[in-house]
Motif scaffolding. Structure first.
Motif, PDB file in Angstrom:
ATOM      1  N   GLN A 375      55.884  38.558  28.912  1.00  0.00           N
ATOM      2  CA  GLN A 375      54.107  38.639  29.523  1.00  0.00           C
ATOM      3  C   GLN A 375      53.741  40.222  29.458  1.00  0.00           C
ATOM      4  OE1 GLN A 375      52.420  35.440  31.496  1.00  0.00           O
ATOM      5  NE2 GLN A 375      50.783  36.350  29.924  1.00  0.00           N
ATOM      6  N   LYS A 379      51.875  43.144  27.013  1.00  0.00           N
ATOM      7  CA  LYS A 379      50.684  44.064  27.614  1.00  0.00           C
ATOM      8  C   LYS A 379      51.137  46.011  28.031  1.00  0.00           C
ATOM      9  CE  LYS A 379      46.790  42.550  30.526  1.00  0.00           C
ATOM     10  NZ  LYS A 379      46.405  42.093  31.940  1.00  0.00           N
ATOM     11  N   GLN A 423      55.124  39.366  36.823  1.00  0.00           N
ATOM     12  CA  GLN A 423      53.846  38.534  36.864  1.00  0.00           C
ATOM     13  C   GLN A 423      52.711  38.237  37.294  1.00  0.00           C
ATOM     14  OE1 GLN A 423      54.607  36.572  33.583  1.00  0.00           O
ATOM     15  NE2 GLN A 423      52.942  35.054  34.062  1.00  0.00           N
ATOM     16  N   LYS A 424      52.733  38.720  38.529  1.00  0.00           N
ATOM     17  CA  LYS A 424      52.102  38.356  39.771  1.00  0.00           C
ATOM     18  C   LYS A 424      50.689  39.344  39.388  1.00  0.00           C
ATOM     19  CE  LYS A 424      51.544  37.969  44.709  1.00  0.00           C
ATOM     20  NZ  LYS A 424      50.290  38.951  44.637  1.00  0.00           N
ATOM     21  N   GLU A 425      51.204  40.439  38.697  1.00  0.00           N
ATOM     22  CA  GLU A 425      49.657  41.488  38.962  1.00  0.00           C
ATOM     23  C   GLU A 425      48.810  40.620  37.794  1.00  0.00           C
ATOM     24  OE1 GLU A 425      52.932  42.751  39.163  1.00  0.00           O
ATOM     25  OE2 GLU A 425      53.099  43.309  41.481  1.00  0.00           O
ATOM     26  N   ILE A 426      50.094  40.242  37.062  1.00  0.00           N
ATOM     27  CA  ILE A 426      49.118  39.572  35.404  1.00  0.00           C
ATOM     28  C   ILE A 426      48.121  38.285  36.024  1.00  0.00           C
ATOM     29  CG2 ILE A 426      48.932  38.882  33.252  1.00  0.00           C
ATOM     30  CD1 ILE A 426      51.431  40.550  32.715  1.00  0.00           C
ATOM     31  N   MET A 427      48.234  37.653  36.502  1.00  0.00           N
ATOM     32  CA  MET A 427      48.364  36.409  37.451  1.00  0.00           C
ATOM     33  C   MET A 427      46.707  37.054  37.828  1.00  0.00           C
ATOM     34  SD  MET A 427      49.636  33.645  36.833  1.00  0.00           S
ATOM     35  CE  MET A 427      49.571  32.380  37.670  1.00  0.00           C
ATOM     36  N   ASP A 428      46.372  38.382  39.290  1.00  0.00           N
ATOM     37  CA  ASP A 428      45.803  38.227  39.903  1.00  0.00           C
ATOM     38  C   ASP A 428      44.991  39.926  39.704  1.00  0.00           C
ATOM     39  OD1 ASP A 428      47.388  37.689  42.039  1.00  0.00           O
ATOM     40  OD2 ASP A 428      48.000  39.313  43.025  1.00  0.00           O
ATOM     41  N   GLY A 429      44.682  39.757  38.057  1.00  0.00           N
ATOM     42  CA  GLY A 429      44.425  41.384  37.429  1.00  0.00           C
ATOM     43  C   GLY A 429      44.853  42.528  37.672  1.00  0.00           C
ATOM     44  N   TYR A 446      44.085  46.750  37.686  1.00  0.00           N
ATOM     45  CA  TYR A 446      43.843  47.028  36.452  1.00  0.00           C
ATOM     46  C   TYR A 446      43.072  47.348  35.766  1.00  0.00           C
ATOM     47  CZ  TYR A 446      46.782  46.200  32.107  1.00  0.00           C
ATOM     48  OH  TYR A 446      47.074  46.771  30.727  1.00  0.00           O
TER      49      TYR A 446
END
Ligand code: HAM
Length: 461
Positions: A375, A379, A423-429, A446
Protein backbone atom coordinates in the motif's frame (compact mmCIF):
# COMPACT_ATOMS: atom_id res chain seq x y z
CA UNK A 1 -2.67 -37.36 -27.98
CA UNK A 2 -4.84 -34.70 -26.24
CA UNK A 3 -4.77 -31.29 -27.94
CA UNK A 4 -3.66 -29.45 -24.77
CA UNK A 5 -0.58 -31.61 -24.38
CA UNK A 6 0.56 -30.99 -27.95
CA UNK A 7 0.37 -27.22 -27.43
CA UNK A 8 2.50 -27.41 -24.28
CA UNK A 9 5.13 -29.51 -26.04
CA UNK A 10 5.32 -27.00 -28.89
CA UNK A 11 5.74 -24.10 -26.45
CA UNK A 12 8.56 -25.90 -24.68
CA UNK A 13 10.31 -26.42 -28.00
CA UNK A 14 10.13 -22.71 -28.79
CA UNK A 15 11.45 -21.58 -25.44
CA UNK A 16 14.20 -24.18 -25.10
CA UNK A 17 17.04 -21.98 -26.30
CA UNK A 18 20.40 -23.62 -26.61
CA UNK A 19 23.10 -21.70 -24.76
CA UNK A 20 25.24 -20.39 -27.61
CA UNK A 21 28.81 -19.22 -27.98
CA UNK A 22 29.25 -15.66 -26.72
CA UNK A 23 29.66 -13.11 -29.49
CA UNK A 24 31.75 -10.16 -28.38
CA UNK A 25 31.87 -6.67 -29.89
CA UNK A 26 33.92 -6.02 -33.01
CA UNK A 27 37.60 -5.11 -32.78
CA UNK A 28 38.17 -1.38 -32.40
CA UNK A 29 34.53 -0.75 -31.39
CA UNK A 30 33.58 0.40 -27.89
CA UNK A 31 30.50 0.21 -25.70
CA UNK A 32 29.80 3.39 -23.78
CA UNK A 33 28.76 2.20 -20.33
CA UNK A 34 26.54 4.20 -17.94
CA UNK A 35 29.53 5.23 -15.78
CA UNK A 36 31.13 6.88 -18.83
CA UNK A 37 28.22 9.18 -19.56
CA UNK A 38 29.27 11.91 -17.18
CA UNK A 39 32.29 12.48 -19.47
CA UNK A 40 30.23 12.36 -22.66
CA UNK A 41 27.63 14.73 -21.26
CA UNK A 42 30.35 17.17 -20.26
CA UNK A 43 32.08 17.30 -23.68
CA UNK A 44 28.81 17.37 -25.61
CA UNK A 45 27.53 20.19 -23.38
CA UNK A 46 30.72 22.18 -23.91
CA UNK A 47 30.62 21.59 -27.70
CA UNK A 48 26.95 22.61 -27.86
CA UNK A 49 27.40 25.75 -25.70
CA UNK A 50 30.35 27.03 -27.74
CA UNK A 51 28.68 26.25 -31.07
CA UNK A 52 25.53 28.10 -30.04
CA UNK A 53 27.43 31.12 -28.72
CA UNK A 54 29.35 31.46 -32.00
CA UNK A 55 26.28 31.00 -34.21
CA UNK A 56 26.76 27.40 -35.45
CA UNK A 57 23.53 25.47 -36.03
CA UNK A 58 23.27 21.72 -35.58
CA UNK A 59 22.83 19.42 -38.55
CA UNK A 60 22.91 15.62 -38.79
CA UNK A 61 23.69 13.59 -41.90
CA UNK A 62 23.14 9.87 -42.58
CA UNK A 63 25.75 7.36 -41.44
CA UNK A 64 25.67 5.71 -44.87
CA UNK A 65 26.54 7.68 -47.99
CA UNK A 66 27.63 6.87 -51.54
CA UNK A 67 31.19 5.56 -51.59
CA UNK A 68 31.95 7.98 -54.41
CA UNK A 69 31.28 10.95 -52.14
CA UNK A 70 34.38 10.08 -50.12
CA UNK A 71 36.45 8.99 -53.11
CA UNK A 72 35.85 12.36 -54.71
CA UNK A 73 36.16 14.51 -51.58
CA UNK A 74 38.60 12.95 -49.13
CA UNK A 75 40.82 11.81 -52.03
CA UNK A 76 41.18 8.59 -54.01
CA UNK A 77 44.84 8.30 -52.96
CA UNK A 78 44.26 9.22 -49.28
CA UNK A 79 44.81 6.57 -46.57
CA UNK A 80 41.23 7.22 -45.50
CA UNK A 81 39.84 6.02 -48.82
CA UNK A 82 42.43 3.42 -49.82
CA UNK A 83 42.84 1.69 -46.45
CA UNK A 84 40.35 2.79 -43.85
CA UNK A 85 36.90 2.83 -45.36
CA UNK A 86 34.13 0.44 -44.30
CA UNK A 87 32.53 0.11 -47.74
CA UNK A 88 30.33 -2.52 -49.35
CA UNK A 89 27.92 -3.24 -52.15
CA UNK A 90 24.32 -3.25 -50.92
CA UNK A 91 21.33 -5.32 -52.10
CA UNK A 92 20.74 -2.93 -55.01
CA UNK A 93 24.36 -3.25 -56.14
CA UNK A 94 25.06 0.31 -54.97
CA UNK A 95 28.54 1.01 -53.60
CA UNK A 96 28.12 2.62 -50.21
CA UNK A 97 30.28 3.48 -47.21
CA UNK A 98 29.97 4.08 -43.49
CA UNK A 99 31.04 7.71 -43.14
CA UNK A 100 34.78 7.92 -42.32
CA UNK A 101 34.47 11.69 -41.68
CA UNK A 102 31.69 14.27 -41.65
CA UNK A 103 32.92 17.04 -43.97
CA UNK A 104 31.98 15.49 -47.37
CA UNK A 105 28.47 14.68 -46.10
CA UNK A 106 28.05 18.20 -44.70
CA UNK A 107 29.12 19.75 -47.99
CA UNK A 108 26.74 17.39 -49.86
CA UNK A 109 23.92 18.51 -47.54
CA UNK A 110 24.83 22.20 -48.09
CA UNK A 111 24.51 21.76 -51.88
CA UNK A 112 21.55 19.35 -51.81
CA UNK A 113 19.42 21.60 -49.58
CA UNK A 114 20.27 24.78 -51.50
CA UNK A 115 21.94 26.36 -48.47
CA UNK A 116 23.83 28.67 -50.85
CA UNK A 117 20.53 30.61 -51.00
CA UNK A 118 20.75 31.37 -47.28
CA UNK A 119 22.70 34.35 -45.91
CA UNK A 120 26.37 33.32 -46.01
CA UNK A 121 28.32 31.95 -44.29
CA UNK A 122 26.31 28.93 -43.22
CA UNK A 123 27.80 27.79 -39.92
CA UNK A 124 27.20 24.15 -39.12
CA UNK A 125 27.66 22.13 -35.94
CA UNK A 126 27.81 18.33 -36.29
CA UNK A 127 28.30 15.60 -33.75
CA UNK A 128 28.18 11.86 -34.33
CA UNK A 129 29.97 8.57 -34.92
CA UNK A 130 32.40 7.97 -37.79
CA UNK A 131 34.04 4.72 -38.90
CA UNK A 132 37.60 3.98 -39.99
CA UNK A 133 39.12 0.55 -40.48
CA UNK A 134 42.28 1.72 -38.74
CA UNK A 135 44.68 -0.43 -36.69
CA UNK A 136 43.14 -0.25 -33.20
CA UNK A 137 45.35 0.91 -30.34
CA UNK A 138 45.14 3.28 -27.36
CA UNK A 139 43.03 6.24 -28.50
CA UNK A 140 42.50 4.79 -31.99
CA UNK A 141 39.17 3.10 -32.68
CA UNK A 142 37.23 1.84 -35.66
CA UNK A 143 34.11 3.63 -34.50
CA UNK A 144 34.65 6.97 -32.79
CA UNK A 145 32.79 10.25 -32.41
CA UNK A 146 33.64 13.63 -33.83
CA UNK A 147 32.52 17.14 -33.03
CA UNK A 148 32.72 19.19 -36.25
CA UNK A 149 32.24 22.87 -36.94
CA UNK A 150 32.12 24.02 -40.57
CA UNK A 151 31.87 27.59 -41.85
CA UNK A 152 30.68 27.35 -45.46
CA UNK A 153 30.57 30.39 -47.75
CA UNK A 154 33.22 32.57 -46.08
CA UNK A 155 36.58 33.48 -47.63
CA UNK A 156 37.76 35.78 -44.81
CA UNK A 157 40.70 34.71 -42.59
CA UNK A 158 38.52 35.71 -39.61
CA UNK A 159 36.61 32.46 -40.17
CA UNK A 160 39.82 30.38 -39.93
CA UNK A 161 40.88 32.24 -36.78
CA UNK A 162 37.43 31.92 -35.21
CA UNK A 163 37.51 28.14 -35.66
CA UNK A 164 41.03 27.81 -34.26
CA UNK A 165 40.07 30.03 -31.32
CA UNK A 166 37.00 27.88 -30.69
CA UNK A 167 39.09 24.70 -30.49
CA UNK A 168 41.35 26.49 -28.02
CA UNK A 169 38.41 27.58 -25.85
CA UNK A 170 36.90 24.08 -26.01
CA UNK A 171 40.06 22.53 -24.58
CA UNK A 172 40.96 25.27 -22.12
CA UNK A 173 37.42 25.28 -20.66
CA UNK A 174 37.76 21.53 -20.17
CA UNK A 175 41.04 22.29 -18.36
CA UNK A 176 43.11 20.44 -20.97
CA UNK A 177 46.45 21.77 -22.16
CA UNK A 178 46.95 21.54 -25.89
CA UNK A 179 49.45 22.72 -28.49
CA UNK A 180 47.88 24.15 -31.62
CA UNK A 181 49.90 23.35 -34.75
CA UNK A 182 49.32 25.55 -37.76
CA UNK A 183 50.60 25.83 -41.33
CA UNK A 184 49.48 27.05 -44.74
CA UNK A 185 49.61 24.73 -47.74
CA UNK A 186 48.71 27.50 -50.19
CA UNK A 187 46.42 27.23 -53.18
CA UNK A 188 46.56 25.00 -56.27
CA UNK A 189 48.80 27.55 -58.01
CA UNK A 190 51.50 28.12 -55.40
CA UNK A 191 51.43 24.50 -54.33
CA UNK A 192 52.24 23.43 -57.89
CA UNK A 193 55.44 25.44 -57.74
CA UNK A 194 56.26 24.07 -54.30
CA UNK A 195 55.72 20.46 -55.38
CA UNK A 196 58.39 20.88 -58.07
CA UNK A 197 60.82 22.09 -55.38
CA UNK A 198 59.84 19.18 -53.14
CA UNK A 199 60.29 16.68 -55.94
CA UNK A 200 63.77 18.03 -56.69
CA UNK A 201 64.66 17.91 -52.99
CA UNK A 202 63.75 14.23 -52.65
CA UNK A 203 65.61 13.33 -55.83
CA UNK A 204 68.79 14.98 -54.59
CA UNK A 205 71.57 13.18 -52.65
CA UNK A 206 69.95 9.76 -52.72
CA UNK A 207 67.16 10.88 -50.34
CA UNK A 208 64.55 8.84 -52.20
CA UNK A 209 66.36 5.59 -51.45
CA UNK A 210 66.26 6.34 -47.70
CA UNK A 211 62.47 6.77 -47.58
CA UNK A 212 60.07 4.14 -46.21
CA UNK A 213 58.22 2.00 -48.79
CA UNK A 214 54.96 3.99 -48.41
CA UNK A 215 56.73 7.30 -48.98
CA UNK A 216 58.45 5.94 -52.09
CA UNK A 217 54.97 5.35 -53.53
CA UNK A 218 53.69 8.68 -52.20
CA UNK A 219 56.43 10.54 -54.06
CA UNK A 220 54.60 9.96 -57.34
CA UNK A 221 50.99 10.12 -56.09
CA UNK A 222 50.79 12.44 -53.10
CA UNK A 223 54.20 14.06 -52.44
CA UNK A 224 52.94 16.53 -49.77
CA UNK A 225 52.24 13.58 -47.46
CA UNK A 226 55.97 12.82 -47.36
CA UNK A 227 56.24 15.72 -44.96
CA UNK A 228 54.06 14.20 -42.26
CA UNK A 229 55.21 10.57 -42.44
CA UNK A 230 55.73 9.16 -38.94
CA UNK A 231 58.73 6.94 -39.82
CA UNK A 232 61.97 8.12 -38.21
CA UNK A 233 64.07 8.19 -41.41
CA UNK A 234 61.34 10.10 -43.30
CA UNK A 235 60.84 12.56 -40.43
CA UNK A 236 64.54 13.41 -40.47
CA UNK A 237 64.54 14.11 -44.20
CA UNK A 238 61.27 16.09 -43.99
CA UNK A 239 62.89 18.35 -41.39
CA UNK A 240 65.35 19.57 -44.04
CA UNK A 241 62.82 19.88 -46.89
CA UNK A 242 61.94 23.29 -48.37
CA UNK A 243 59.07 24.90 -46.46
CA UNK A 244 55.80 25.51 -48.22
CA UNK A 245 55.27 28.90 -46.53
CA UNK A 246 58.30 30.18 -48.49
CA UNK A 247 56.49 29.37 -51.75
CA UNK A 248 53.11 30.95 -50.95
CA UNK A 249 51.69 33.40 -53.48
CA UNK A 250 50.87 36.92 -52.21
CA UNK A 251 47.17 36.17 -51.62
CA UNK A 252 47.87 32.99 -49.69
CA UNK A 253 50.67 34.64 -47.67
CA UNK A 254 48.44 37.59 -46.75
CA UNK A 255 45.61 35.26 -45.78
CA UNK A 256 47.94 33.29 -43.52
CA UNK A 257 49.41 36.40 -41.91
CA UNK A 258 45.88 37.69 -41.18
CA UNK A 259 44.89 34.38 -39.52
CA UNK A 260 47.98 34.57 -37.29
CA UNK A 261 47.34 38.23 -36.47
CA UNK A 262 43.79 37.47 -35.33
CA UNK A 263 45.10 34.64 -33.16
CA UNK A 264 47.76 36.92 -31.69
CA UNK A 265 45.07 39.50 -30.97
CA UNK A 266 43.11 36.87 -29.04
CA UNK A 267 46.25 35.71 -27.20
CA UNK A 268 45.89 32.22 -28.54
CA UNK A 269 49.17 30.32 -28.48
CA UNK A 270 50.14 28.28 -31.57
CA UNK A 271 53.18 26.61 -33.12
CA UNK A 272 54.04 27.27 -36.74
CA UNK A 273 54.61 23.78 -38.06
CA UNK A 274 56.08 23.63 -41.59
CA UNK A 275 55.55 19.86 -41.95
CA UNK A 276 51.85 19.90 -41.09
CA UNK A 277 49.97 19.07 -44.30
CA UNK A 278 46.93 16.94 -43.19
CA UNK A 279 45.95 13.70 -44.87
CA UNK A 280 42.87 14.68 -46.83
CA UNK A 281 42.85 15.99 -50.39
CA UNK A 282 40.46 18.90 -50.05
CA UNK A 283 42.54 21.30 -47.97
CA UNK A 284 44.10 24.55 -49.16
CA UNK A 285 45.65 27.49 -47.31
CA UNK A 286 45.27 27.21 -43.50
CA UNK A 287 45.65 23.75 -41.96
CA UNK A 288 45.81 23.10 -38.23
CA UNK A 289 45.85 20.35 -35.66
CA UNK A 290 45.39 20.22 -31.92
CA UNK A 291 47.98 18.07 -30.23
CA UNK A 292 48.01 17.04 -26.58
CA UNK A 293 50.52 19.19 -24.77
CA UNK A 294 53.67 17.22 -23.93
CA UNK A 295 54.09 19.25 -20.74
CA UNK A 296 51.24 17.51 -18.90
CA UNK A 297 51.71 15.75 -15.57
CA UNK A 298 52.13 11.98 -15.60
CA UNK A 299 51.09 10.66 -12.20
CA UNK A 300 48.17 8.36 -11.57
CA UNK A 301 47.18 7.87 -15.19
CA UNK A 302 45.36 4.81 -16.46
CA UNK A 303 47.61 2.49 -18.52
CA UNK A 304 45.62 3.20 -21.67
CA UNK A 305 46.16 6.94 -21.36
CA UNK A 306 49.83 6.46 -20.50
CA UNK A 307 50.40 4.53 -23.73
CA UNK A 308 48.61 7.25 -25.65
CA UNK A 309 50.75 9.98 -24.09
CA UNK A 310 53.98 8.18 -24.87
CA UNK A 311 53.23 8.01 -28.57
CA UNK A 312 53.98 10.86 -30.86
CA UNK A 313 51.45 13.67 -30.34
CA UNK A 314 51.07 13.88 -34.13
CA UNK A 315 49.54 10.40 -34.17
CA UNK A 316 47.26 11.26 -31.29
CA UNK A 317 45.92 14.58 -32.48
CA UNK A 318 42.86 15.65 -30.53
CA UNK A 319 41.51 17.52 -33.51
CA UNK A 320 42.31 18.89 -36.91
CA UNK A 321 40.95 20.98 -39.72
CA UNK A 322 41.54 23.71 -42.21
CA UNK A 323 40.28 25.56 -45.23
CA UNK A 324 38.70 23.72 -48.17
CA UNK A 325 37.80 26.40 -50.70
CA UNK A 326 37.41 23.99 -53.64
CA UNK A 327 35.33 21.23 -52.08
CA UNK A 328 31.82 22.67 -52.56
CA UNK A 329 32.42 23.24 -56.27
CA UNK A 330 34.16 19.87 -56.59
CA UNK A 331 31.05 18.29 -55.03
CA UNK A 332 28.76 19.84 -57.66
CA UNK A 333 27.96 23.18 -56.00
CA UNK A 334 28.89 26.77 -56.84
CA UNK A 335 32.40 28.02 -56.08
CA UNK A 336 32.17 28.50 -52.29
CA UNK A 337 35.00 29.06 -49.83
CA UNK A 338 34.83 27.14 -46.57
CA UNK A 339 36.75 25.94 -43.53
CA UNK A 340 36.14 23.65 -40.59
CA UNK A 341 37.52 21.26 -38.00
CA UNK A 342 36.79 18.00 -36.24
CA UNK A 343 37.67 16.98 -32.69
CA UNK A 344 37.83 13.30 -31.69
CA UNK A 345 35.69 12.96 -28.55
CA UNK A 346 37.08 9.62 -27.29
CA UNK A 347 40.56 11.15 -27.21
CA UNK A 348 39.27 14.20 -25.34
CA UNK A 349 37.57 11.94 -22.78
CA UNK A 350 40.76 9.92 -22.32
CA UNK A 351 42.57 13.17 -21.54
CA UNK A 352 39.91 14.25 -19.03
CA UNK A 353 40.18 10.88 -17.27
CA UNK A 354 43.95 11.05 -17.34
CA UNK A 355 43.89 14.41 -15.58
CA UNK A 356 41.37 13.23 -12.97
CA UNK A 357 39.24 16.33 -13.43
CA UNK A 358 36.43 16.04 -10.80
CA UNK A 359 33.01 15.72 -12.40
CA UNK A 360 29.57 16.10 -10.90
CA UNK A 361 27.80 12.74 -10.67
CA UNK A 362 24.53 13.39 -12.47
CA UNK A 363 22.86 10.31 -11.01
CA UNK A 364 22.96 11.81 -7.53
CA UNK A 365 19.80 13.35 -6.10
CA UNK A 366 18.53 15.31 -3.08
CA UNK A 367 15.68 13.14 -1.80
CA UNK A 368 15.03 9.41 -1.74
CA UNK A 369 11.57 7.91 -1.31
CA UNK A 370 11.42 4.61 0.60
CA UNK A 371 8.36 2.44 1.24
CA UNK A 372 7.37 -0.54 3.38
CA UNK A 373 4.50 -2.69 2.15
CA UNK A 374 2.49 -2.69 -1.03
CA UNK A 375 0.00 0.00 0.00
CA UNK A 376 2.85 2.35 0.89
CA UNK A 377 4.59 1.53 -2.40
CA UNK A 378 1.53 2.58 -4.39
CA UNK A 379 1.26 5.83 -2.45
CA UNK A 380 4.96 6.57 -2.76
CA UNK A 381 4.89 5.99 -6.54
CA UNK A 382 2.31 8.78 -6.79
CA UNK A 383 4.27 11.04 -4.43
CA UNK A 384 7.44 10.46 -6.45
CA UNK A 385 5.77 11.70 -9.64
CA UNK A 386 4.36 14.73 -7.81
CA UNK A 387 7.74 15.75 -6.38
CA UNK A 388 9.59 15.06 -9.66
CA UNK A 389 7.12 17.24 -11.58
CA UNK A 390 7.56 20.03 -9.04
CA UNK A 391 11.25 20.11 -10.03
CA UNK A 392 12.81 18.31 -7.05
CA UNK A 393 15.69 15.91 -7.61
CA UNK A 394 14.09 12.70 -6.29
CA UNK A 395 15.32 9.10 -6.44
CA UNK A 396 13.69 5.74 -5.66
CA UNK A 397 14.00 1.94 -5.69
CA UNK A 398 10.34 0.87 -5.99
CA UNK A 399 11.26 -2.76 -6.71
CA UNK A 400 13.06 -3.23 -3.38
CA UNK A 401 11.09 -4.41 -0.32
CA UNK A 402 13.48 -4.09 2.63
CA UNK A 403 14.22 -0.70 4.16
CA UNK A 404 17.89 -1.66 4.55
CA UNK A 405 18.25 -2.29 0.81
CA UNK A 406 16.49 0.98 0.01
CA UNK A 407 18.69 2.99 2.39
CA UNK A 408 21.76 1.46 0.73
CA UNK A 409 20.61 2.77 -2.64
CA UNK A 410 19.83 6.16 -1.07
CA UNK A 411 23.35 6.32 0.36
CA UNK A 412 24.90 5.47 -3.01
CA UNK A 413 22.91 8.26 -4.61
CA UNK A 414 24.26 10.69 -2.06
CA UNK A 415 20.82 12.10 -1.15
CA UNK A 416 20.40 14.51 1.76
CA UNK A 417 17.01 13.20 2.97
CA UNK A 418 15.03 9.98 2.74
CA UNK A 419 11.26 10.00 3.18
CA UNK A 420 10.00 6.69 4.63
CA UNK A 421 6.39 5.59 4.36
CA UNK A 422 5.05 2.49 6.18
CA UNK A 423 1.65 1.18 7.25
CA UNK A 424 1.70 3.17 10.51
CA UNK A 425 2.45 6.47 8.74
CA UNK A 426 -0.37 5.84 6.26
CA UNK A 427 -2.82 5.39 9.16
CA UNK A 428 -1.53 8.54 10.92
CA UNK A 429 -1.34 10.72 7.80
CA UNK A 430 2.38 11.25 8.39
CA UNK A 431 5.75 10.33 6.84
CA UNK A 432 9.25 9.94 8.31
CA UNK A 433 12.05 12.19 7.16
CA UNK A 434 15.57 10.91 7.72
CA UNK A 435 18.60 13.19 7.60
CA UNK A 436 21.10 10.93 5.82
CA UNK A 437 24.15 12.57 7.33
CA UNK A 438 23.11 12.54 11.01
CA UNK A 439 20.74 9.53 10.77
CA UNK A 440 18.12 11.52 12.79
CA UNK A 441 14.51 10.68 11.85
CA UNK A 442 11.49 12.93 12.44
CA UNK A 443 7.78 12.49 11.86
CA UNK A 444 6.17 15.13 9.63
CA UNK A 445 2.65 15.77 8.41
CA UNK A 446 2.15 14.04 5.03
CA UNK A 447 0.36 17.13 3.68
CA UNK A 448 3.34 19.32 4.53
CA UNK A 449 5.99 17.30 2.68
CA UNK A 450 6.60 19.91 -0.05
CA UNK A 451 6.94 22.80 2.46
CA UNK A 452 9.24 20.77 4.74
CA UNK A 453 11.50 19.71 1.87
CA UNK A 454 11.75 23.22 0.52
CA UNK A 455 12.68 24.58 3.97
CA UNK A 456 15.30 21.90 4.67
CA UNK A 457 16.86 21.96 1.23
CA UNK A 458 17.16 25.75 1.19
CA UNK A 459 18.80 25.66 4.69
CA UNK A 460 21.18 23.06 3.30
CA UNK A 461 22.44 25.13 0.37
P1 HAM B 1 40.85 14.08 -39.08
O1 HAM B 1 42.14 14.70 -38.69
O2 HAM B 1 40.89 12.90 -39.98
O3 HAM B 1 39.99 15.24 -39.73
O4 HAM B 1 40.05 13.66 -37.78
C1 HAM B 1 39.78 14.59 -36.75
C2 HAM B 1 40.02 13.98 -35.39
O5 HAM B 1 39.32 12.74 -35.25
C3 HAM B 1 41.46 13.59 -35.11
O6 HAM B 1 42.23 14.72 -34.75
C4 HAM B 1 41.29 12.64 -33.93
O7 HAM B 1 41.09 13.34 -32.72
C5 HAM B 1 40.01 11.93 -34.30
N1 HAM B 1 40.33 10.61 -34.87
C6 HAM B 1 40.75 10.34 -36.12
N2 HAM B 1 40.92 9.01 -36.29
C7 HAM B 1 40.57 8.43 -35.11
C8 HAM B 1 40.50 7.07 -34.64
N3 HAM B 1 40.77 6.06 -35.44
N4 HAM B 1 40.11 6.85 -33.37
C9 HAM B 1 39.79 7.89 -32.54
N5 HAM B 1 39.82 9.17 -32.94
C10 HAM B 1 40.20 9.45 -34.20
C11 HAM B 1 38.75 15.07 -40.28
O8 HAM B 1 38.04 14.12 -40.07
C12 HAM B 1 38.30 16.27 -41.07
N6 HAM B 1 36.98 15.97 -41.65
C13 HAM B 1 38.25 17.51 -40.18
C14 HAM B 1 37.70 18.71 -40.88
C15 HAM B 1 36.47 19.24 -40.71
N7 HAM B 1 38.33 19.44 -41.78
C16 HAM B 1 37.54 20.42 -42.18
N8 HAM B 1 36.39 20.29 -41.55
Amino acid sequence: MPKMFKKKEAEEKIFKVKRGKFISRLRGMKDILPDEYKYWNLVIKKASELSKAYGFRRLETPILENLELYERSSGRASDLVTKEMFSFVDKNDDKIALRPEATPGLVRAYVEHGMFNLPQPVKLFWLGPVFRHDKPQAGRFRQFSQFNLETIGEPSPVADAELIALTYYFFSELQLEVAIQINSIGCALCRKEYLVKLDNFYKERGRRAKLCQTCKKRLAKNPLRLLDCKEKQCLEIAGEAPQIVDSLCDDCRNHFIKVLEYLDGLDIPYNLNPTLVRGLDYYNRTVFEIWPSSAEATDGKPAEAEALRNEQPRQNALGGGGRYDGLVEHSGGRPTEACGFAIGLERVILKIKEKNIPLKDEEKGDIFLAQLGDQARRKIMLLFEELRKSGLSVRQAFTKDSLKAQLEVANKMGVKYTLILGQKEIMDGTILIRDMESGIQEVIDYKKIAVELEKRLSNNK
